[in-house]
Each structure stands twice: as C-alpha cells, then as structure tokens.
Motif scaffolding. Structure first.
Motif, PDB file in Angstrom:
ATOM      1  N   ILE A 179       0.831  -1.204   0.000  1.00  0.00           N
ATOM      2  CA  ILE A 179       0.000   0.000   0.000  1.00  0.00           C
ATOM      3  C   ILE A 179       0.866   1.256   0.000  1.00  0.00           C
ATOM      4  N   GLU A 180       1.906   1.279   0.820  1.00  0.00           N
ATOM      5  CA  GLU A 180       2.791   2.454   0.864  1.00  0.00           C
ATOM      6  C   GLU A 180       3.449   2.698  -0.492  1.00  0.00           C
TER       7      GLU A 180
ATOM      8  N   VAL B 270      -6.822  -1.448   0.010  1.00  0.00           N
ATOM      9  CA  VAL B 270      -6.453  -2.740   0.579  1.00  0.00           C
ATOM     10  C   VAL B 270      -5.390  -3.367  -0.312  1.00  0.00           C
ATOM     11  N   SER B 271      -4.591  -4.261   0.265  1.00  0.00           N
ATOM     12  CA  SER B 271      -3.554  -4.894  -0.550  1.00  0.00           C
ATOM     13  C   SER B 271      -4.168  -5.853  -1.571  1.00  0.00           C
ATOM     14  N   GLU B 272      -5.236  -6.536  -1.178  1.00  0.00           N
ATOM     15  CA  GLU B 272      -5.963  -7.412  -2.103  1.00  0.00           C
ATOM     16  C   GLU B 272      -7.387  -7.571  -1.616  1.00  0.00           C
TER      17      GLU B 272
ATOM     18  N   LYS C 180      -3.193  -5.323  -5.222  1.00  0.00           N
ATOM     19  CA  LYS C 180      -2.669  -6.501  -5.907  1.00  0.00           C
ATOM     20  C   LYS C 180      -3.359  -6.720  -7.254  1.00  0.00           C
ATOM     21  N   GLU C 181      -4.666  -6.588  -7.273  1.00  0.00           N
ATOM     22  CA  GLU C 181      -5.403  -6.788  -8.525  1.00  0.00           C
ATOM     23  C   GLU C 181      -5.367  -5.543  -9.405  1.00  0.00           C
ATOM     24  N   GLY C 182      -5.096  -4.383  -8.787  1.00  0.00           N
ATOM     25  CA  GLY C 182      -5.015  -3.145  -9.546  1.00  0.00           C
ATOM     26  C   GLY C 182      -6.354  -2.593  -9.982  1.00  0.00           C
ATOM     27  N   TYR C 183      -7.401  -2.903  -9.255  1.00  0.00           N
ATOM     28  CA  TYR C 183      -8.732  -2.440  -9.632  1.00  0.00           C
ATOM     29  C   TYR C 183      -9.287  -1.440  -8.646  1.00  0.00           C
ATOM     30  N   LYS C 184     -10.060  -0.516  -9.212  1.00  0.00           N
ATOM     31  CA  LYS C 184     -10.751   0.482  -8.428  1.00  0.00           C
ATOM     32  C   LYS C 184     -12.239   0.144  -8.506  1.00  0.00           C
ATOM     33  N   PHE C 185     -12.859   0.020  -7.343  1.00  0.00           N
ATOM     34  CA  PHE C 185     -14.283  -0.287  -7.289  1.00  0.00           C
ATOM     35  C   PHE C 185     -15.032   0.986  -6.907  1.00  0.00           C
ATOM     36  N   GLY C 186     -15.747   1.529  -7.885  1.00  0.00           N
ATOM     37  CA  GLY C 186     -16.533   2.743  -7.665  1.00  0.00           C
ATOM     38  C   GLY C 186     -17.995   2.463  -7.951  1.00  0.00           C
ATOM     39  N   ASN C 187     -18.743   3.505  -8.258  1.00  0.00           N
ATOM     40  CA  ASN C 187     -20.179   3.355  -8.484  1.00  0.00           C
ATOM     41  C   ASN C 187     -20.492   3.239  -9.976  1.00  0.00           C
TER      42      ASN C 187
END
Length: 184
Positions: A22-23, A67-69, A98-105
């Motif tokens: 995360i850092e 989160v890391s994953e 880890k997955e490189g995804y952003k979960f938005g609306n």
C-alpha cells in the motif's frame, strides 16, 4: 479522506507485506493515507465483529479505502459482495492494490467485485480441500495427527509431575481435582 485497511488471520502472520504494498502504491500515485486500520481476525468472522465495520461506518462519500488485495475484506463471496455493495452505494471508492482495480459506483466495478469475490471464495475452498486431502493421505500412511506429545507447556507440566500424578490417582483422587490443583 484516504484509509488503508490491513488484515491478517492469526498472530503468526505479519501485516508488513500488506503495508509495504500500500505504501509503495501511495508513493507512486501521490496519495496520503489519513488513517491506517489494522486487525488480526479471520476474514470469516462476521463484519459486525471487525474493525472494518467501524471504519466503513465512519467513511463518507468520496472517501477511498485501499487494501492490498480484495480477500482482505472477507473470505466469502457474500461478505465481499456486501462490503463492496455498501461502499458503492455510499460512493466510497475501494482500491485493491494486488489486482489493480478500483471499485466505484459503475457497472464495471460491480462486475469486477463479483468476479474477485468469487475467485477468493474458490481459492479458500481449494486450499481447504487440499489440506483435508493431505491429512487423509497422511493418516492412511500411518502418520499421527495433531500436536506432538509433550510439546505444549501444559503437557510439560504433566511430564514433570508424572510420579506425583500417579500417586494421586492411586490414592483415589479424581482427574478433575488433580488437573485443577496442577492448573492444567
């Protein structure tokens, strides 16, 4: 505000790898974490018993949770889906390093949330199945199951007092009374 959530299941694990991931991400993307939340609890525990629950209640629209994953949020598809759903409804963005995804609306986030939740549950079930199979194989080969004899501090107490215990048993003492007096 930006929040980071770290979770391990047991004290034998470490949070350092998650924190490092995360850092590293935050430095590369010029993001400042305002609050770090970490806990040691199984992902199978109900959300209401976890620090994550308090964090989610505190978060507001346009906040980000990193989160890391995705499996750090929970272990079952239902738990992960509920958490992602809650965040999406409240306009809280979740980023999974880890997955490189952003979960938005948006619809893509909803589809991805379902897919990652499903894969986390499948992975957990496969690990469990492999463990059960390995234990069954070892049992058929004659390997003893469980903790090795004499390896716990309480067992060592018993070994050191073996003669005393034998004498107490011969004199008619009950096992329950002996164990209470020896505090084992």
């Amino acid at each position: 505000m930006n929040y980071a959530y770290l979770r391990i299941s047991t004290e034998k694990q470490t949070l350092e790898n998650q924190r490092f991931e995360i850092e590293t991400y935050c430095i590369a993307n010029d993001i400042k974490i305002d609050i770090w939340v970490q806990e040691t609890i199984s992902g199978t525990k109900e959300l209401k018993y976890r620090k994550l629950n308090m964090l989610l209640r505190k978060m507001e629209a346009n906040d980000m949770l990193i989160v890391s994953e995705i499996s750090r949020l929970g272990r079952s598809i239902i738990d992960i889906m509920n958490i992602l759903s809650l965040c999406i409804e409240r306009k809280i963005t979740i980023f999974s390093k880890k997955e490189g995804y952003k979960f938005g609306n948006d619809i893509n986030s909803k589809v991805l949330a379902f897919a990652f939740g499903l894969s986390a549950e499948i992975e957990r079930n496969l690990i469990s199945a492999r463990t059960i199979e390995a234990l069954a194989r070892k049992k058929t080969q004659g390997a003893k199951q469980g903790r090795p004899f004499g390896k716990s501090p309480k067992t060592e107490k018993l070994i050191l007092r073996k003669e005393q215990i034998k004498n107490l048993l011969k004199s008619g003492e009950k096992l329950k009374d002996i164990s209470q007096s020896l505090q084992v």
